[in-house]
Design a protein around this motif. Structure first.
Motif, PDB file in Angstrom:
ATOM      1  N   GLU A 266       9.595  -2.371   2.212  1.00 55.30           N
ATOM      2  CA  GLU A 266       8.328  -2.773   1.605  1.00 55.30           C
ATOM      3  C   GLU A 266       7.321  -3.166   2.673  1.00 55.30           C
ATOM      4  O   GLU A 266       6.150  -2.793   2.595  1.00 55.30           O
ATOM      5  CB  GLU A 266       8.542  -3.937   0.641  1.00 55.30           C
ATOM      6  N   ALA A 267       7.751  -3.897   3.694  1.00 50.85           N
ATOM      7  CA  ALA A 267       6.848  -4.295   4.773  1.00 50.85           C
ATOM      8  C   ALA A 267       6.347  -3.070   5.526  1.00 50.85           C
ATOM      9  O   ALA A 267       5.181  -3.004   5.913  1.00 50.85           O
ATOM     10  CB  ALA A 267       7.556  -5.250   5.721  1.00 50.85           C
ATOM     11  N   LYS A 268       7.213  -2.093   5.735  1.00 51.14           N
ATOM     12  CA  LYS A 268       6.813  -0.877   6.434  1.00 51.14           C
ATOM     13  C   LYS A 268       5.802  -0.085   5.612  1.00 51.14           C
ATOM     14  O   LYS A 268       4.865   0.485   6.153  1.00 51.14           O
ATOM     15  CB  LYS A 268       8.045  -0.020   6.724  1.00 51.14           C
ATOM     16  N   ASN A 269       5.973  -0.057   4.303  1.00 48.98           N
ATOM     17  CA  ASN A 269       5.071   0.698   3.430  1.00 48.98           C
ATOM     18  C   ASN A 269       3.726   0.022   3.248  1.00 48.98           C
ATOM     19  O   ASN A 269       2.798   0.647   2.761  1.00 48.98           O
ATOM     20  CB  ASN A 269       5.724   0.939   2.074  1.00 48.98           C
ATOM     21  N   MET A 270       3.594  -1.232   3.607  1.00 51.33           N
ATOM     22  CA  MET A 270       2.346  -1.958   3.387  1.00 51.33           C
ATOM     23  C   MET A 270       1.476  -2.009   4.645  1.00 51.33           C
ATOM     24  O   MET A 270       0.560  -2.793   4.725  1.00 51.33           O
ATOM     25  CB  MET A 270       2.659  -3.380   2.913  1.00 51.33           C
ATOM     26  N   ARG A 271       1.756  -1.168   5.640  1.00 48.30           N
ATOM     27  CA  ARG A 271       0.971  -1.160   6.867  1.00 48.30           C
ATOM     28  C   ARG A 271       0.088   0.072   6.919  1.00 48.30           C
ATOM     29  O   ARG A 271       0.375   1.084   6.298  1.00 48.30           O
ATOM     30  CB  ARG A 271       1.885  -1.148   8.087  1.00 48.30           C
ATOM     31  N   GLY A 272      -0.992  -0.037   7.671  1.00 41.73           N
ATOM     32  CA  GLY A 272      -1.837   1.116   7.969  1.00 41.73           C
ATOM     33  C   GLY A 272      -2.380   1.822   6.743  1.00 41.73           C
ATOM     34  O   GLY A 272      -2.950   1.202   5.855  1.00 41.73           O
ATOM     35  N   ILE A 273      -2.184   3.130   6.677  1.00 40.11           N
ATOM     36  CA  ILE A 273      -2.756   3.919   5.591  1.00 40.11           C
ATOM     37  C   ILE A 273      -1.988   3.742   4.283  1.00 40.11           C
ATOM     38  O   ILE A 273      -2.418   4.233   3.254  1.00 40.11           O
ATOM     39  CB  ILE A 273      -2.838   5.415   5.950  1.00 40.11           C
ATOM     40  N   MET A 274      -0.865   3.040   4.322  1.00 43.23           N
ATOM     41  CA  MET A 274      -0.073   2.826   3.102  1.00 43.23           C
ATOM     42  C   MET A 274      -0.467   1.537   2.382  1.00 43.23           C
ATOM     43  O   MET A 274      -0.030   1.287   1.277  1.00 43.23           O
ATOM     44  CB  MET A 274       1.417   2.780   3.440  1.00 43.23           C
ATOM     45  N   ARG A 275      -1.301   0.700   3.001  1.00 41.78           N
ATOM     46  CA  ARG A 275      -1.700  -0.573   2.397  1.00 41.78           C
ATOM     47  C   ARG A 275      -2.779  -0.328   1.338  1.00 41.78           C
ATOM     48  O   ARG A 275      -3.798   0.309   1.614  1.00 41.78           O
ATOM     49  CB  ARG A 275      -2.232  -1.507   3.485  1.00 41.78           C
ATOM     50  N   PRO A 276      -2.570  -0.808   0.116  1.00 43.72           N
ATOM     51  CA  PRO A 276      -3.592  -0.633  -0.921  1.00 43.72           C
ATOM     52  C   PRO A 276      -4.873  -1.396  -0.586  1.00 43.72           C
ATOM     53  O   PRO A 276      -4.826  -2.528  -0.124  1.00 43.72           O
ATOM     54  CB  PRO A 276      -2.939  -1.213  -2.180  1.00 43.72           C
ATOM     55  N   LEU A 277      -5.994  -0.748  -0.812  1.00 36.22           N
ATOM     56  CA  LEU A 277      -7.306  -1.330  -0.565  1.00 36.22           C
ATOM     57  C   LEU A 277      -8.158  -1.197  -1.817  1.00 36.22           C
ATOM     58  O   LEU A 277      -7.981  -0.264  -2.599  1.00 36.22           O
ATOM     59  CB  LEU A 277      -7.993  -0.597   0.592  1.00 36.22           C
ATOM     60  N   PRO A 278      -9.115  -2.100  -2.009  1.00 39.13           N
ATOM     61  CA  PRO A 278     -10.042  -1.931  -3.127  1.00 39.13           C
ATOM     62  C   PRO A 278     -10.896  -0.685  -2.918  1.00 39.13           C
ATOM     63  O   PRO A 278     -11.283  -0.370  -1.790  1.00 39.13           O
ATOM     64  CB  PRO A 278     -10.894  -3.202  -3.107  1.00 39.13           C
ATOM     65  N   VAL A 279     -11.178   0.024  -4.015  1.00 42.32           N
ATOM     66  CA  VAL A 279     -11.925   1.279  -3.914  1.00 42.32           C
ATOM     67  C   VAL A 279     -13.181   1.232  -4.778  1.00 42.32           C
ATOM     68  O   VAL A 279     -13.335   0.371  -5.640  1.00 42.32           O
ATOM     69  CB  VAL A 279     -11.048   2.487  -4.321  1.00 42.32           C
ATOM     70  N   SER A 280     -14.054   2.204  -4.564  1.00 43.99           N
ATOM     71  CA  SER A 280     -15.305   2.303  -5.318  1.00 43.99           C
ATOM     72  C   SER A 280     -15.015   2.648  -6.777  1.00 43.99           C
ATOM     73  O   SER A 280     -13.910   3.056  -7.140  1.00 43.99           O
ATOM     74  CB  SER A 280     -16.192   3.379  -4.698  1.00 43.99           C
ATOM     75  N   GLU A 281     -16.022   2.512  -7.581  1.00 45.87           N
ATOM     76  CA  GLU A 281     -15.884   2.808  -9.014  1.00 45.87           C
ATOM     77  C   GLU A 281     -15.581   4.290  -9.239  1.00 45.87           C
ATOM     78  O   GLU A 281     -14.781   4.636 -10.112  1.00 45.87           O
ATOM     79  CB  GLU A 281     -17.172   2.418  -9.742  1.00 45.87           C
ATOM     80  N   ALA A 282     -16.198   5.167  -8.458  1.00 44.11           N
ATOM     81  CA  ALA A 282     -15.972   6.607  -8.620  1.00 44.11           C
ATOM     82  C   ALA A 282     -14.511   6.972  -8.348  1.00 44.11           C
ATOM     83  O   ALA A 282     -13.920   7.759  -9.091  1.00 44.11           O
ATOM     84  CB  ALA A 282     -16.890   7.388  -7.689  1.00 44.11           C
TER      85      ALA A 282
END
Length: 124
Positions: free
Chosen positions: A37-53
Protein backbone atom coordinates in the motif's frame (compact mmCIF):
# COMPACT_ATOMS: atom_id res chain seq x y z
CA UNK A 1 54.70 0.21 27.41
CA UNK A 2 52.34 -2.26 25.77
CA UNK A 3 50.03 -2.07 28.78
CA UNK A 4 49.69 1.71 28.58
CA UNK A 5 48.78 1.51 24.86
CA UNK A 6 46.04 -1.07 25.31
CA UNK A 7 44.55 0.68 28.30
CA UNK A 8 44.47 4.01 26.42
CA UNK A 9 42.69 2.31 23.47
CA UNK A 10 40.02 0.97 25.79
CA UNK A 11 39.65 4.36 27.42
CA UNK A 12 39.37 6.03 24.00
CA UNK A 13 36.18 4.14 23.24
CA UNK A 14 37.01 0.56 22.41
CA UNK A 15 33.61 -0.53 23.80
CA UNK A 16 30.40 1.32 24.47
CA UNK A 17 28.79 1.21 27.87
CA UNK A 18 25.81 -1.15 28.21
CA UNK A 19 23.38 1.72 28.82
CA UNK A 20 24.10 3.27 25.37
CA UNK A 21 23.34 0.00 23.57
CA UNK A 22 19.95 -0.36 25.27
CA UNK A 23 18.63 2.99 23.92
CA UNK A 24 17.55 1.64 20.49
CA UNK A 25 13.85 2.21 19.72
CA UNK A 26 11.73 -0.87 19.11
CA UNK A 27 11.28 -1.84 15.46
CA UNK A 28 7.83 -1.42 13.94
CA UNK A 29 6.45 -4.58 12.37
CA UNK A 30 5.51 -3.91 8.73
CA UNK A 31 3.30 -6.42 6.97
CA UNK A 32 3.45 -7.20 3.26
CA UNK A 33 0.09 -5.44 2.72
CA UNK A 34 1.40 -2.28 4.44
CA UNK A 35 4.48 -2.26 2.23
CA UNK A 36 2.44 -2.77 -0.94
CA UNK A 37 0.00 0.00 0.00
CA UNK A 38 2.83 2.42 0.82
CA UNK A 39 4.50 1.64 -2.50
CA UNK A 40 1.26 2.22 -4.41
CA UNK A 41 0.69 5.61 -2.77
CA UNK A 42 3.88 7.23 -4.13
CA UNK A 43 4.49 9.30 -7.23
CA UNK A 44 2.02 8.83 -10.07
CA UNK A 45 0.04 6.26 -8.06
CA UNK A 46 -0.99 8.75 -5.34
CA UNK A 47 -4.60 9.95 -5.74
CA UNK A 48 -4.92 13.69 -6.29
CA UNK A 49 -7.94 15.98 -6.49
CA UNK A 50 -9.01 16.55 -10.09
CA UNK A 51 -10.98 19.12 -12.09
CA UNK A 52 -14.72 18.85 -12.58
CA UNK A 53 -14.29 17.77 -16.22
CA UNK A 54 -12.07 14.82 -15.29
CA UNK A 55 -14.22 13.84 -12.31
CA UNK A 56 -17.30 13.64 -14.59
CA UNK A 57 -15.44 11.58 -17.19
CA UNK A 58 -16.61 7.92 -17.26
CA UNK A 59 -14.71 6.05 -14.54
CA UNK A 60 -13.54 9.26 -12.89
CA UNK A 61 -14.07 10.50 -9.36
CA UNK A 62 -13.10 13.39 -7.08
CA UNK A 63 -9.60 11.95 -6.59
CA UNK A 64 -7.68 9.92 -9.18
CA UNK A 65 -4.04 8.98 -9.51
CA UNK A 66 -2.23 10.14 -12.63
CA UNK A 67 -1.75 6.55 -13.75
CA UNK A 68 -5.43 5.82 -13.06
CA UNK A 69 -6.52 8.81 -15.16
CA UNK A 70 -4.43 7.67 -18.11
CA UNK A 71 -5.83 4.17 -17.71
CA UNK A 72 -9.49 5.30 -17.80
CA UNK A 73 -8.86 7.62 -20.75
CA UNK A 74 -7.20 4.82 -22.73
CA UNK A 75 -9.98 2.40 -21.83
CA UNK A 76 -12.51 4.94 -23.13
CA UNK A 77 -10.52 5.54 -26.35
CA UNK A 78 -10.22 1.83 -27.09
CA UNK A 79 -13.82 1.10 -26.07
CA UNK A 80 -15.20 3.78 -28.38
CA UNK A 81 -12.79 2.98 -31.22
CA UNK A 82 -11.41 6.50 -31.39
CA UNK A 83 -7.96 5.67 -32.73
CA UNK A 84 -7.40 6.72 -36.32
CA UNK A 85 -7.35 3.45 -38.36
CA UNK A 86 -4.74 4.86 -40.75
CA UNK A 87 -2.46 6.13 -37.97
CA UNK A 88 -2.90 4.31 -34.63
CA UNK A 89 -0.84 6.98 -32.85
CA UNK A 90 -3.55 9.56 -33.51
CA UNK A 91 -6.76 9.81 -31.46
CA UNK A 92 -9.91 11.34 -32.94
CA UNK A 93 -11.65 13.18 -30.10
CA UNK A 94 -15.39 13.01 -29.46
CA UNK A 95 -17.24 15.53 -27.24
CA UNK A 96 -16.16 13.92 -23.95
CA UNK A 97 -12.50 13.93 -24.96
CA UNK A 98 -12.75 17.47 -26.33
CA UNK A 99 -13.82 18.60 -22.83
CA UNK A 100 -10.64 17.09 -21.41
CA UNK A 101 -8.24 18.06 -24.17
CA UNK A 102 -9.01 21.78 -24.59
CA UNK A 103 -11.42 21.36 -27.52
CA UNK A 104 -8.90 19.69 -29.86
CA UNK A 105 -10.25 17.44 -32.62
CA UNK A 106 -7.15 15.22 -32.86
CA UNK A 107 -4.35 14.46 -30.44
CA UNK A 108 -1.26 12.28 -30.55
CA UNK A 109 -1.05 9.38 -28.13
CA UNK A 110 2.09 10.89 -26.55
CA UNK A 111 0.22 14.13 -25.76
CA UNK A 112 -2.34 12.55 -23.43
CA UNK A 113 -0.28 12.91 -20.26
CA UNK A 114 0.58 16.53 -20.97
CA UNK A 115 -3.03 17.42 -21.75
CA UNK A 116 -4.26 15.75 -18.54
CA UNK A 117 -1.81 17.66 -16.30
CA UNK A 118 -3.97 20.83 -15.98
CA UNK A 119 -6.81 18.70 -14.61
CA UNK A 120 -4.84 17.75 -11.47
CA UNK A 121 -5.31 20.35 -8.75
CA UNK A 122 -2.16 21.17 -6.79
CA UNK A 123 -2.68 20.69 -3.06
CA UNK A 124 0.50 22.35 -1.75
Amino acid sequence: MANSFSSSAAAAGGKRPASAAAVKPPKKVITKDDATEAKNMRGIMRPLPVSEALSKFPGGGPEISRAGAIKIVWAYIKGQGLQNPANKREILCDEKLKNLFAGRDKIGMMEITGLLNPHFIKTK
